[in-house]
Design a protein around this motif. Structure first.
Motif, PDB file in Angstrom:
ATOM      1  N   GLN A 128       5.173  -3.572  -4.971  1.00  0.00           N
ATOM      2  CA  GLN A 128       3.733  -3.325  -4.939  1.00  0.00           C
ATOM      3  C   GLN A 128       3.000  -4.509  -4.306  1.00  0.00           C
ATOM      4  OE1 GLN A 128       1.993  -0.364  -6.038  1.00  0.00           O
ATOM      5  NE2 GLN A 128       0.561  -1.438  -4.716  1.00  0.00           N
ATOM      6  N   GLY A 149      -7.161   0.358   6.066  1.00  0.00           N
ATOM      7  CA  GLY A 149      -6.064   0.333   5.100  1.00  0.00           C
ATOM      8  C   GLY A 149      -5.514   1.714   4.815  1.00  0.00           C
ATOM      9  N   HIS A 195       3.298   1.200   0.920  1.00  0.00           N
ATOM     10  CA  HIS A 195       2.904   2.416   1.644  1.00  0.00           C
ATOM     11  C   HIS A 195       3.402   3.691   0.970  1.00  0.00           C
ATOM     12  CE1 HIS A 195       1.617  -0.438   4.551  1.00  0.00           C
ATOM     13  NE2 HIS A 195       2.815  -0.738   4.960  1.00  0.00           N
ATOM     14  N   HIS A 236       2.855  -4.312  -0.569  1.00  0.00           N
ATOM     15  CA  HIS A 236       2.181  -3.140  -0.001  1.00  0.00           C
ATOM     16  C   HIS A 236       3.203  -2.116   0.507  1.00  0.00           C
ATOM     17  CE1 HIS A 236      -1.386  -5.607  -0.327  1.00  0.00           C
ATOM     18  NE2 HIS A 236      -0.863  -6.517   0.462  1.00  0.00           N
ATOM     19  N   GLY A 287      -2.175   2.632   2.679  1.00  0.00           N
ATOM     20  CA  GLY A 287      -2.093   2.522   1.229  1.00  0.00           C
ATOM     21  C   GLY A 287      -2.429   3.837   0.555  1.00  0.00           C
ATOM     22  N   SER A 312      -8.077  -6.209  -0.559  1.00  0.00           N
ATOM     23  CA  SER A 312      -6.708  -6.687  -0.372  1.00  0.00           C
ATOM     24  C   SER A 312      -6.548  -7.606   0.826  1.00  0.00           C
ATOM     25  CB  SER A 312      -5.747  -5.499  -0.240  1.00  0.00           C
ATOM     26  OG  SER A 312      -6.071  -4.711   0.887  1.00  0.00           O
ATOM     27  N   PRO A 350      -2.421  -1.879  -7.505  1.00  0.00           N
ATOM     28  CA  PRO A 350      -2.721  -3.308  -7.349  1.00  0.00           C
ATOM     29  C   PRO A 350      -3.513  -3.870  -8.525  1.00  0.00           C
ATOM     30  CG  PRO A 350      -3.032  -2.179  -5.263  1.00  0.00           C
ATOM     31  CD  PRO A 350      -2.754  -1.111  -6.284  1.00  0.00           C
TER      32      PRO A 350
END
Length: 308
Positions: A289, A135, A294, A292, A138, A224, A41
């Motif tokens: 990206q 999160g 994963h 998100h 991620g 995020s 990110p």
């Protein structure tokens, strides 16, 4: 001489895959042939910042003069890692074991260091403590869930918007970050979490604070879910809100943590799902990206160090 690279010419024009001048090393610098680069990110957040034109990209795996491979975490602008060649500080490359895949080497890089060091260094996790990872689907969260167990946590709870993405990480419980998730976090907390690892910030951090135990350490490693959180001072009494940043961590500390993670990967104790995308298809990878994905996205270079 020129190379092929992802190039940002100005802040208002999308990046393009085109020729860019070759880097030249100054004192204490190396020009490296990039085999693959990790997408994070932070790479997207930095596009268009600083002097332009420039090649984005921080981490990568390079081919060494002896035919081996080395991992590097940072590049020197304007020669980022989304290119055939990049410019790095001489002290950064870490020689990689032959048995470690390039994708795994990148998975435990920027994201892996954030997840591991947030627990081991910032929170100073002690054996027997309970850990909540926000999160968790991620790359940072995936590493943090597994690292918590490896570092001695007695109970690990993974929280994510898509629980199916964290089912195989070895957490004791999974909380879905939808609906009334603050209540779900409190229900999963027992007597309260001793450590919270937070790549999200915003509302999830506010909820995690209410599920934390007296004396808890909450470590922010990203934002995020939003750059602001409404936290009353009374809620922080007896607790500590910390931050972790790879850029402010000493190089030797990161090197030690990285090599330790390498050992766990080779022992089958640590993993992140990765997917390789050819460098010329960077726009597709960037879009994924932002959504998100994963998985750890790896931009592979079909001609590392080669001519355009």
């Amino acid at each position: 001489m020129a190379m092929m690279a992802v190039v940002v010419r100005d802040a208002d024009t999308p990046p393009a895959f085109e020729e860019f001048d070759d880097p030249r090393a100054g004192e204490g610098q190396f020009v490296v042939d990039v085999l693959a680069a990790g997408l994070n990110p932070v790479d997207l957040a930095m596009i268009g910042s600083g002097a332009l034109p420039a090649v984005p990209g921080n981490e990568g795996v390079a081919r060494t003069p002896g035919g081996g491979r080395a991992y590097f975490e940072r590049t020197i602008a304007p020669f980022g890692s989304f290119a055939q060649r990049a410019l790095v500080a001489a002290e950064l490359p870490i020689a990689l074991p032959d048995e470690l895949s390039t994708a795994d080497a990148l998975a435990i890089g920027i994201a892996g260091l954030a997840g591991w060091l947030a627990l081991d260094r910032a929170a100073a996790l002690r054996p027997g403590e309970s850990v909540l990872v926000l999160g968790a689907s991620g790359a940072v969260g995936q590493i943090a869930v597994q690292a918590a167990r490896l570092l001695g946590a007695s109970r690990v709870v993974a929280a994510a918007r898509e629980p199916c993405a964290v089912e195989d990480l070895g957490a004791d419980a999974i909380v879905e970050l939808t609906g009334d998730y603050p209540a779900a976090l409190r229900d999963a907390a027992g007597d309260g979490f001793d450590v919270v690892i937070d790549p999200l910030f915003g509302k999830p951090l506010e909820a995690a604070l209410t599920a934390s135990a007296p004396g808890a350490r909450l470590v922010s490693v990203g934002a995020s879910a939003g750059a602001t959180a409404e936290i009353e001072r009374s809620g922080l009494v007896g607790r500590t809100l910390l931050t972790h940043g790879n850029r402010t961590t000493p190089v030797d500390v990161k090197r030690e943590a990285y090599l330790r993670m390498c050992g766990h990967v080779l022992a089958g104790e640590l993993s992140v799902v990765s997917e390789e995308v050819p460098l010329e298809r960077f726009a597709e990878a960037f879009a994924r990206q932002r959504a998100h994905p994963h998985v750890k996205l790896v931009l592979t270079n079909p001609k590392p160090g080669g001519t355009p």
